[in-house]
Design a protein around this motif. Structure first.
Motif, PDB file in Angstrom:
ATOM      1  N   PRO A   1      -2.543 -10.845  33.798  1.00 25.89           N
ATOM      2  CA  PRO A   1      -1.540 -10.751  35.042  1.00 25.89           C
ATOM      3  C   PRO A   1      -1.029  -9.308  35.137  1.00 25.89           C
ATOM      4  O   PRO A   1      -1.302  -8.430  34.062  1.00 25.89           O
ATOM      5  N   PRO A   2      -0.368  -9.065  36.190  1.00 24.96           N
ATOM      6  CA  PRO A   2       0.367  -8.053  36.569  1.00 24.96           C
ATOM      7  C   PRO A   2       1.412  -7.488  35.606  1.00 24.96           C
ATOM      8  O   PRO A   2       1.893  -8.332  34.864  1.00 24.96           O
ATOM      9  N   LEU A   3       1.504  -6.163  35.342  1.00 30.29           N
ATOM     10  CA  LEU A   3       2.402  -5.576  34.328  1.00 30.29           C
ATOM     11  C   LEU A   3       3.434  -4.745  35.138  1.00 30.29           C
ATOM     12  O   LEU A   3       2.951  -3.615  35.403  1.00 30.29           O
ATOM     13  N   TRP A   4       4.700  -5.359  35.154  1.00 33.81           N
ATOM     14  CA  TRP A   4       5.688  -4.710  35.858  1.00 33.81           C
ATOM     15  C   TRP A   4       6.503  -4.171  34.937  1.00 33.81           C
ATOM     16  O   TRP A   4       6.996  -4.586  33.826  1.00 33.81           O
TER      17      TRP A   4
ATOM     18  N   THR B   1      -1.032  14.224  43.147  1.00 36.31           N
ATOM     19  CA  THR B   1      -2.421  14.225  43.498  1.00 36.31           C
ATOM     20  C   THR B   1      -2.901  12.914  43.248  1.00 36.31           C
ATOM     21  O   THR B   1      -4.112  12.536  43.482  1.00 36.31           O
ATOM     22  N   GLY B   2      -2.009  11.685  42.873  1.00 36.20           N
ATOM     23  CA  GLY B   2      -2.637  10.619  42.956  1.00 36.20           C
ATOM     24  C   GLY B   2      -2.671   9.991  41.317  1.00 36.20           C
ATOM     25  O   GLY B   2      -2.652  10.798  40.489  1.00 36.20           O
ATOM     26  N   THR B   3      -2.798   8.706  41.242  1.00 32.83           N
ATOM     27  CA  THR B   3      -2.950   8.186  39.915  1.00 32.83           C
ATOM     28  C   THR B   3      -4.099   7.492  39.724  1.00 32.83           C
ATOM     29  O   THR B   3      -4.831   7.319  40.333  1.00 32.83           O
ATOM     30  N   PRO B   4      -4.459   7.435  38.206  1.00 36.73           N
ATOM     31  CA  PRO B   4      -5.898   7.131  37.975  1.00 36.73           C
ATOM     32  C   PRO B   4      -5.576   5.401  37.717  1.00 36.73           C
ATOM     33  O   PRO B   4      -4.363   4.730  37.866  1.00 36.73           O
ATOM     34  N   SER B   5      -6.790   4.891  37.299  1.00 38.23           N
ATOM     35  CA  SER B   5      -6.626   3.283  37.012  1.00 38.23           C
ATOM     36  C   SER B   5      -5.627   3.064  35.785  1.00 38.23           C
ATOM     37  O   SER B   5      -5.215   3.846  35.011  1.00 38.23           O
ATOM     38  N   GLY B   6      -5.142   1.646  35.689  1.00 36.49           N
ATOM     39  CA  GLY B   6      -4.400   1.253  34.477  1.00 36.49           C
ATOM     40  C   GLY B   6      -3.217   0.893  35.300  1.00 36.49           C
ATOM     41  O   GLY B   6      -2.255   0.348  34.428  1.00 36.49           O
ATOM     42  N   VAL B   7      -2.807   0.840  36.601  1.00 34.99           N
ATOM     43  CA  VAL B   7      -1.489   0.628  37.041  1.00 34.99           C
ATOM     44  C   VAL B   7      -1.213  -0.976  36.788  1.00 34.99           C
ATOM     45  O   VAL B   7      -2.203  -1.771  36.649  1.00 34.99           O
ATOM     46  N   GLY B   8      -0.023  -1.277  36.788  1.00 40.96           N
ATOM     47  CA  GLY B   8       0.535  -2.686  36.507  1.00 40.96           C
ATOM     48  C   GLY B   8      -0.015  -3.748  37.739  1.00 40.96           C
ATOM     49  O   GLY B   8      -0.331  -4.769  37.230  1.00 40.96           O
TER      50      GLY B   8
END
Length: 282
Positions: free
Chosen positions: A253-256, A241-248
């Protein structure tokens, strides 16, 4: 009830979670249904419940290898943007209709199986999601009828290789073993309202996503009605159904994700999907 697909030294099967163990429905039903998808196709949930009644576990949960819930799903359909804050963090306009893409079955693994950071990229992102599994087939399903077509719900990790995704959504979303689904499907009768769940994603024990599914813009019923306009839905189809905020990718800086990391997607009442990240070999 909680249903899962699993493997032991004797082969693949499916079963019902019973305490700290699993009742092997594949064995107890005598091969009548080849797998969990076949059980759903055969409208066998009531038979499974009756078969498991009073039975003891055949295996401990620590003695099985978890497979993704429906290893041979006909379709794995994902919603690209369904939380407004996630669209904002990605710098994208919110879509007027559900934005869809497909995952291939070999892009997913089960609970406690390793997910693979590809050697082609280090931009490996997490997206914790609520997924549902179709139990009743249908086409042109109305929103009022839609919930009767849901067999159950499960946590889902949409692993995204962001630089490839910028070139092609299909490529960025379908690296082999880059995501996961599980540990099991909680049947719909145990989930009174899928819009009243708490989704929490943790990377190495740190909370990176924490949102209520109340924030889903397109509901489960909306999604079923939309998809069934253009394709028939079949038992065992998995829809995320999709993802909420907080992705890398949305962080500065980006979080991988990197080899050695542990990623967990927990949804209240549905369980916790956990995987370790390893490097692609070769």
């Amino acid at each position: 009830m909680k249903l899962l697909s699993f493997s032991t030294r004797t082969g693949d099967s499916y079963g019902l979670v019973h305490g700290d163990g699993v009742i092997d429905l594949g064995q107890r039903l005598g091969g009548k249904y080849a797998d969990l998808r076949s059980l759903l196709e055969g409208d066998g949930l009531a038979e499974a419940t009756a078969t498991a009644k009073g039975a003891s576990a055949d295996y401990g949960l620590d003695a099985i290898t978890y497979l993704q819930v429906i290893p041979n799903a006909r379709r794995i359909i994902c919603i690209g943007l369904n939380y407004r804050e996630h669209a904002a963090e990605m710098g994208m306009d919110f879509p007027e209709n559900p934005s869809l893409f497909s995952k291939w079955p070999d892009a997913l693994v089960g609970h406690e199986q390793d997910i693979v950071r590809p050697k082609a990229s280090s931009h490996f992102d997490y997206e914790g999601e609520l997924a549902f599994i179709i139990g009743k087939p249908g086409r042109h399903i109305t929103e009022g009828e839609a919930m009767a077509h849901v067999a159950g719900y499960t946590p889902f990790l949409d692993g995204s290789v962001r630089d490839f995704q910028g070139q092609s959504v299909i490529a960025g979303k379908n690296f082999q073993h880059s995501g996961s689904c599980g540990p099991w499907m909680t049947t719909a009768d145990e989930v009174p309202d899928p819009a009243k769940l708490r989704l929490t994603t943790r990377l190495n024990g740190n909370v990176v996503q924490n949102e209520s599914t109340e924030q889903l813009f397109y509901s489960v019923a909306n999604i079923i009605a939309y998809i069934s306009q253009f394709t028939p839905l079949h038992p065992g189809d998995v829809i995320a159904t999709g993802t909420p905020s907080g992705v890398g990718a949305g962080r500065k800086p980006p979080l991988w994700m990197k080899p050695g990391d542990r990623i967990e997607v927990e949804i209240s009442g549905l369980g916790c999907l956990a995987n370790n990240v390893v490097a692609e070999e070769g």
